[in-house]
Design a protein around this motif. Sequence first.
Motif, short mmCIF file in Angstrom:
data_model
loop_
_atom_site.label_atom_id
_atom_site.label_comp_id
_atom_site.label_asym_id
_atom_site.label_seq_id
_atom_site.Cartn_x
_atom_site.Cartn_y
_atom_site.Cartn_z
N LEU A 381 0.83 -1.19 0.00
CA LEU A 381 0.00 0.00 0.00
C LEU A 381 0.87 1.25 0.00
O LEU A 381 1.96 1.25 0.58
N ALA A 382 0.38 2.30 -0.63
CA ALA A 382 1.11 3.58 -0.66
C ALA A 382 0.12 4.70 -0.94
O ALA A 382 -1.02 4.47 -1.35
N SER A 383 0.57 5.93 -0.75
CA SER A 383 -0.28 7.09 -1.01
C SER A 383 -0.47 7.28 -2.51
O SER A 383 0.50 7.20 -3.28
N PRO A 384 -1.70 7.57 -2.95
CA PRO A 384 -1.94 7.85 -4.37
C PRO A 384 -1.74 9.32 -4.74
O PRO A 384 -1.90 9.69 -5.89
N LEU A 385 -1.38 10.14 -3.77
CA LEU A 385 -1.39 11.59 -3.96
C LEU A 385 -0.13 12.13 -4.62
O LEU A 385 -0.09 13.31 -4.99
#
Length: 520
Positions: A381-385
């Motif tokens: 998981l990681a930030s999509p931003l």
Amino acid sequence: MRILSLKPGHDGAAAYVDDGHLVYSLEAEKDSFERYGEITASLVAQAAELAPAPPDVVAIGGWHKFLPGFQSRIAAGYNGTNLVSVTDGRFFGTPVQVFSSTHERSHLFCAAALAPGAPLERCVILIWEGVTGAFYEWSDYGAVITRNHVMSQPGARYAALFALADPTFPDEGSDPRMEDAGKLMALTAFGDTTGTTAEEQATVDRLLLTRESMYPFAKSQYRESPLYNCGVTSERCTRAARYLSDKIFAAFYDAAALSGHRDMPLLIVGGCGLNCEWNRRWRESGLFSEVFVPPCTNDSGSAIGTAVDAARYFGEPCKLSWSVFAGAPFRQDEAADDRLWSSQPYDPRHLAEVLEAGRVVAWVHGRYEIGPRALGHRSLLASPLHAKSRDQLNEIKRRAEYRPIAPVCLAEELDRWFDPPIDDPYMLYFSRVTTDALPAITHVDGTARVQSVHESELPELGGLLRAFAARTGYGVLCNTSLNFPGRGFINSMSELLAYCELVGVADAVVDGAWHRRLWP
């Protein structure tokens, strides 16, 4: 009735069905074995360990055996809509019925049994994969199956274009690589068919019309083509990829439109069922009352299909109660070294802060997913931003930079960020991203392959998405599979810790325990 089903050949698997309930589906590639692998001794041992009781029926899926100058059958063989055999046998000394049916039937019965509303009296099933490309009219709950051929080897022809453009693919003696179909799907988004030349179109048309087998692919016969070794990321290749994709879909669409099966449900199986653009087109085609693609649409669902086929033969209905998380449980075979890792209870608000700061998190919960998609039980998981998240994840996974990263999204936020807002828990459709705020999950053509999450069904992942939304305004995260390159999902603590140390992932959440790397 208890049924143990085994799928030979690539994408080997073992499935166990007990009175219409899928107890498990174990895939040979999972637990860090080689992608597309065949059944291993450890998989058979695990299948025996997890089985609640000895089976009444052992079901063997049909396959093929290549001998010098001759192709022999394994069990019932690959092709055939009616070929079934039943014999008396023994399993560890216990009398059992030994059932076998063809690989073709395994796809049909997998789709029909997993579909909403099963058992289905009538529907249309599309099998498109490396070998088979046909529609099937499914009648009388599967007692009558009528095959309508469209195109042989659609998946192999699709992957062959990548091989043709790839200078590293040999001229002679090699089959199209299974992983190349997914790569070409990513490259298709870069293509613009308005610039496709007559020579490029002629090459694609030749690939589609040739009656020669793609196994092996005779690449040397295309030396005069402008696509020969042109480079997979070249404009020539991406234009041709889009043209090929459109032509294959059009061939099947035209066949469906002429079939007279409008307003019936369509079920899609085979490796081409992983093509999210084609799945979206089927949904929007207006030809069918509904469209269903199972999460194990490729050969990973074949053992399930053969098990259901056997159950129906012995008088049970063609339906299953099932969960996409019917894989094996995670093995806690090693404790985290407290000199290298700290451990604490998982706090979604704190983890959301870590994700927002740009860290990648390994996420493990419960049993692994059936099929090839990581759906929140074996994920990175990681930030999509930030666009750098895509680059970071592709670097960790050693994937080409043009490969997109898929999002996971709270179901109630789908219509805020994606059009159409397809509520799909299996990540099998493309939607258009409607905001510029999610660059890490937005492909070059503005699309994303979205998995929807209902917190009532996935409370752990749903809670994390809600915490991330509270911090950032977006209940969306990057979600890609947790695996070594070329291997199936990681499924043991020892390999997870080694993986994190090798690729530089500092945070791993395993069934509610948060392990954090103590870097020297």
